[in-house]
Design an enzyme around this catalytic site. Structure first.
Site, mmCIF file in Angstrom:
data_model
loop_
_atom_site.group_PDB
_atom_site.id
_atom_site.type_symbol
_atom_site.label_atom_id
_atom_site.label_comp_id
_atom_site.label_asym_id
_atom_site.label_seq_id
_atom_site.Cartn_x
_atom_site.Cartn_y
_atom_site.Cartn_z
ATOM 1 N N ASP A 166 -52.817 -60.110 6.121
ATOM 2 C CA ASP A 166 -54.172 -60.117 5.595
ATOM 3 C C ASP A 166 -54.192 -59.217 4.354
ATOM 4 O O ASP A 166 -53.347 -58.329 4.205
ATOM 5 C CB ASP A 166 -55.125 -59.595 6.669
ATOM 6 C CG ASP A 166 -56.564 -59.549 6.188
ATOM 7 O OD1 ASP A 166 -56.985 -60.489 5.499
ATOM 8 O OD2 ASP A 166 -57.242 -58.551 6.491
ATOM 9 N N ASP A 185 -59.193 -61.326 12.338
ATOM 10 C CA ASP A 185 -57.751 -61.497 12.464
ATOM 11 C C ASP A 185 -57.308 -61.654 13.917
ATOM 12 O O ASP A 185 -56.146 -61.983 14.170
ATOM 13 C CB ASP A 185 -57.011 -60.295 11.852
ATOM 14 C CG ASP A 185 -57.221 -60.192 10.348
ATOM 15 O OD1 ASP A 185 -57.254 -61.247 9.690
ATOM 16 O OD2 ASP A 185 -57.368 -59.064 9.839
ATOM 17 N N CYS A 242 -38.173 -51.448 46.109
ATOM 18 C CA CYS A 242 -39.306 -50.565 46.400
ATOM 19 C C CYS A 242 -40.539 -51.024 45.627
ATOM 20 O O CYS A 242 -41.652 -51.063 46.163
ATOM 21 C CB CYS A 242 -38.977 -49.132 45.996
ATOM 22 S SG CYS A 242 -37.564 -48.418 46.834
ATOM 23 N N CYS A 273 -35.686 -48.302 43.580
ATOM 24 C CA CYS A 273 -35.112 -49.550 43.081
ATOM 25 C C CYS A 273 -36.204 -50.603 42.945
ATOM 26 O O CYS A 273 -37.376 -50.370 43.244
ATOM 27 C CB CYS A 273 -34.039 -50.047 44.042
ATOM 28 S SG CYS A 273 -34.688 -50.400 45.704
ATOM 29 N N ASP A 294 -56.155 -56.382 10.493
ATOM 30 C CA ASP A 294 -56.915 -55.216 10.941
ATOM 31 C C ASP A 294 -58.326 -55.537 11.401
ATOM 32 O O ASP A 294 -58.979 -54.699 12.003
ATOM 33 C CB ASP A 294 -56.992 -54.178 9.822
ATOM 34 C CG ASP A 294 -57.922 -54.618 8.697
ATOM 35 O OD1 ASP A 294 -57.917 -55.827 8.374
ATOM 36 O OD2 ASP A 294 -58.653 -53.773 8.155
#
Length: 819
Positions: free
Chosen positions: A510, A700, A108, A105, A696
């Protein structure tokens, strides 16, 4: 006679003559063994003494004392062993994903995080109870991994490195244990219900006391293993919640089951109106059924990450002085030459030295079509060689490969929790507190009205209002949605990315490398003499073959002509002897200077290069960065969803305008620096827009970090990928529109789950409090609500996005003028 003392930690008797103790609140408390002494000292030394104040009973002896011994994990300190599951960052720190056995849980997870975060050398520790895993980042110069794993062992948990085999073994072990408990609960429920029918019939038609006592006794016998064995995880979860002062869903359930069972046992021996062994067994069985379904969903959530680890083979064929040699994958080093035969899986990232083939990268990138690869082409470990035999040189191994990188990003994303999920947990926790207070109040009120019904009604109320469905509403849908996106080639690497993607109103892209392929192509050929296009292209290819300039990649390899005595002029082009004549290719004015021919204004200003000889110009070539084949369809699909699309590029106005016109994008910006892009982003956000940025390159990275949500292409720079919240694994823009649909369906499913669970709990609370719902019906309703939430979330994993056909109205008008 010496009084026997009980161990303060586990409750077992302390052996005579043993003098071990721990100090708790200024008082020396005895312990029975070195294991209990180590665990108790660890808990107290970490300032977690609240554990002992909240626990309802002694903890029990540690199951595996060796789990606290660092020597047990010494092999994991070896470099060759760590290669399989440890990632070494550039700053020298290391990161590993650890499978934690015994993690039940959130309490823990809190205990592990709280204790290890204060350990020397630990840079970061994040625990995800939903998957049973922890991400551990540490400084190997300060502390060894074996010491940290032993630290977890001292807390009572068994750590294992996340390897496909270990994950499968743990999943099978958990599944078998849950199934055994479920079978015990199911058999016990059937027997208890059978005896209950006889008892209920006896109440209406009369029954001798001896037979009633007998039926109650055998009902207790069949219900006892259901409660004490099958229901043990429920009591452990409640114990941990109370230990940490954070009541969760297990607390009211454990009180209901434990209270009903204890009262029934008392009534069986002391006498009373009725027993609840049938209701206890039914409730436990239904609850375990719901949790078994939830466990299966959690295992499926881990399946995508674990499948990545199984993509690479266990062995590789290495080429050496003595020929071919099959070796274990862990013995492959950077620089080795490997042989990959047709139908074999490529074992590591590298580059082809000899041969040409096609590879299947669908599991990694979502790209269904085979990808051609030839000499000097990169290949990715885990992809399948579909063509002929190739020879490759290894460039990355172990945790540096793309497979490991993707898995690491996915595990990190799963370990983070979005704001909406945290809010749901808080609501569930407060709801449990309210339910406990309301249950006590209802019991007190009914005790005054009708004491014989007080316990019966309070029991039904605790069962009916268990917030299991509310706590499952978010994580089940998020896990299903994240895995759906991963299989489609859109990897979510930030916790809030999926949630934010569903609310996107603007997409800023872009141009170079994002909307376009990122490499120059010959878009137009204009011969000046009587030579045809094929002939002038062959002449140009012969010259450009000797250039290292990026423009040279736009021309094919020479086949018809060869160039001799070539000379490259910086800023000009290439000159050489072709077909017996001196020729030039490059900047138009430089080429024209060879013959003294005039140059038109169009060639001077546009993206043109010229080919000429001593007699004059032979041809001109217009170069352009070609749009991706799916770009137009993707932009149209995004517009159909009501999303505004615009271009923010650092390129010149003319190519940006051409791309925008071809794609039907009305708003575009050219010559933008990274600062300009961030400013444009801030302007849109100030107007209330939720912006998705797609890029990319290194330039950017700032705007990717500043956007509400961002996506980077898989072939983009590492900085862009690190900054972005999502990665397009296949570098296909169509994954964006598919991902937007999946994200919106996920958010819709989350809202449905929250509404269903909230309505159920809100309606059941007053009905149970007024005594209209018996305990058996409350158990059925609680289980059905949890099953509905889990099954509703599973729909996300079963459907693939389709072509968008139901457009939504745009949230804002599109601007129509260029910057």
């Amino acid at each position: 006679m010496r009084q026997v003392q009980d161990c303060f930690h586990c409750g077992e008797p302390v052996p005579p003559g043993l003098n071990l103790s721990v100090e708790v609140d200024g008082v020396q408390q005895p312990v029975c063994c070195t294991g209990c002494h180590a665990v108790a000292s660890t808990i107290l030394g970490a300032g977690l003494d609240a554990f002992y104040r909240f626990r309802p009973a002694p903890t029990g002896q540690p199951e595996d004392l060796a789990a606290a011994n660092a020597k047990r994990y010494a092999s994991f300190d070896q470099e060759r062993v760590q290669q399989d599951f440890v990632y070494q960052a550039q700053d020298g720190t290391r990161e590993a994903s650890i499978l934690v056995e015994g993690l039940y849980c959130a309490a823990c997870g809190w205990l592990i995080e709280k204790s290890l975060s204060e350990a020397e050398g630990v840079e970061e520790i994040r625990v995800n109870p939903a998957t049973g895993r922890a991400i551990l980042r540490w400084n190997p110069e300060t502390v060894a991994l074996s010491s940290l794993m032993a630290h977890m062992g001292r807390l009572g948990y068994k750590p294992h490195p996340v390897l496909p085999e270990a994950s499968d073994s743990q999943a099978v072990k958990e599944r078998r244990s849950a199934l055994r408990r479920l079978i015990v609960a199911g058999l016990g429920m059937m027997q208890a219900m059978m005896f209950a029918v006889a008892l209920y019939s006896g109440q209406f038609h009369g029954m001798d006391a001896i037979y009633e006592d007998f039926l109650r006794g055998v009902s207790m016998l069949v219900a006892t293993p259901v409660v004490l064995y099958a229901g043990l995880p429920i009591f452990l979860g409640a114990f941990r919640d109370l230990r940490n002062g954070r009541p969760g869903m297990d607390v009211p359930v454990a009180i209901a089951i434990g209270g009903a069972y204890s009262a029934s046992v008392w009534i069986t021996f002391a006498g009373g109106p009725e027993v609840y062994f049938d209701s206890v067994s039914m409730f436990t069985f239904f609850l375990l059924t719901a949790r078994y379904v939830e466990m299966a969903a959690r295992h499926r959530a881990n399946a995508t990450t674990d499948a990545l680890g199984r993509l690479v083979p266990s062995t590789a064929v290495r080429l050496g002085p003595d020929g071919e040699e099959e070796i274990p994958l862990r013995d492959v080093d950077v620089g080795n030459e490997l042989l990959v035969r047709p139908g074999a899986t490529i074992p590591a990232d590298g580059r082809i030295l000899a041969g040409s083939t096609s590879v299947d990268e669908s599991m990694l990138t979502g790209e269904s079509e085979p990808q051609p690869r030839s000499v000097d082409s990169p290949v990715v470990g885990g992809s399948l060689n579909l063509g002929s035999t190739i020879r490759m040189r290894v460039e990355r191994v172990g945790q540096d490969t793309m497979v490991s990188h993707i898995g690491r990003l996915l595990r990190r994303a799963q370990s983070e929790r979005p704001a909406l999920a945290k809010m749901a947990d808080v609501v569930a926790r407060w709801f449990v507190t309210v339910v406990l207070i309301a249950a006590a109040t209802v019991f007190a009120v009914w005790w005054q009205i009708d004491p014989s019904r007080a316990f019966h009604i309070t029991l039904a109320m605790l069962v009916a209002t268990c917030p299991c469905a509310l706590s499952l509403a978010m994580p089940t849908a998020l896990a299903a949605g994240t895995n759906r996106l991963a299989t489609e080639g859109l990897l979510v690497t930030r916790a809030d990315a999926l949630e934010t993607l569903a609310r996107v109103t603007h997409v800023v892209m872009d141009k170079t490398g994002t909307l376009t392929e990122g490499r120059l192509n010959v878009a137009d050929i204009r011969p000046v003499t009587d030579r045809d296009e094929g002939d002038v292209m062959a002449l140009a290819a012969a010259l450009e073959h000797h250039s290292e300039h990026p423009i040279a990649s736009a021309f094919p390899a020479p086949t018809r002509y060869t160039a001799e005595r070539t000379e490259v002029t910086r800023g000009g082009g290439v000159q050489g002897l072709v077909d017996g004549r001196t020729m030039r290719i490059g900047r138009p004015d430089w080429v024209a200077a060879l013959s003294g021919a005039p140059v038109s204004e169009e060639l001077r200003e546009g993206a043109w290069i010229a080919l000429g000889d001593e007699r004059g110009l032979l041809a001109s070539f217009r170069l352009a960065d070609r749009l991706r084949p799916e770009a137009e369809q993707t932009v149209a699909a995004l517009r159909d969803w009501g999303v505004t699309v615009e271009i923010a590029s650092g390129d010149a106005p003319e190519p940006v305008q051409d791309a925008a016109r071809e794609l039907g994008i009305h708003t575009w910006h050219a010559r933008m620096s990274p600062e300009d892009k961030v400013a444009r982003l801030r302007r849109l956000q100030s107007q209330g827009a939720v912006v998705l940025m797609v890029g990319d390159g290194i330039n950017d990275a700032p705007v990717l970090a500043g956007a509400n949500v961002s996506a980077a292409l898989n072939e983009g720079t590492a900085l862009a990928q690190t900054t972005a919240g999502m990665i397009l694994l296949g570098s296909r823009l169509s994954q964006l529109s598919d991902g937007l649909e999946t994200a919106r369906r996920t958010l819709r499913t989350i809202r449905q789950n929250l509404v269903l669970s909230a309505c159920y709990n809100a309606s059941m609370l007053p009905l149970a409090a007024m005594g209209f719902i018996p305990p058996w019906l409350a158990a059925t309703g609680m289980t059905l609500s949890s099953l509905v939430v889990v099954l509703n979330s599973r729909r996300l994993a079963g459907r693939r996005p389709h072509q968008l056909s139901c457009p939504m109205p745009a949230d804002s008008a599109r601007e129509g003028q260029p910057a």
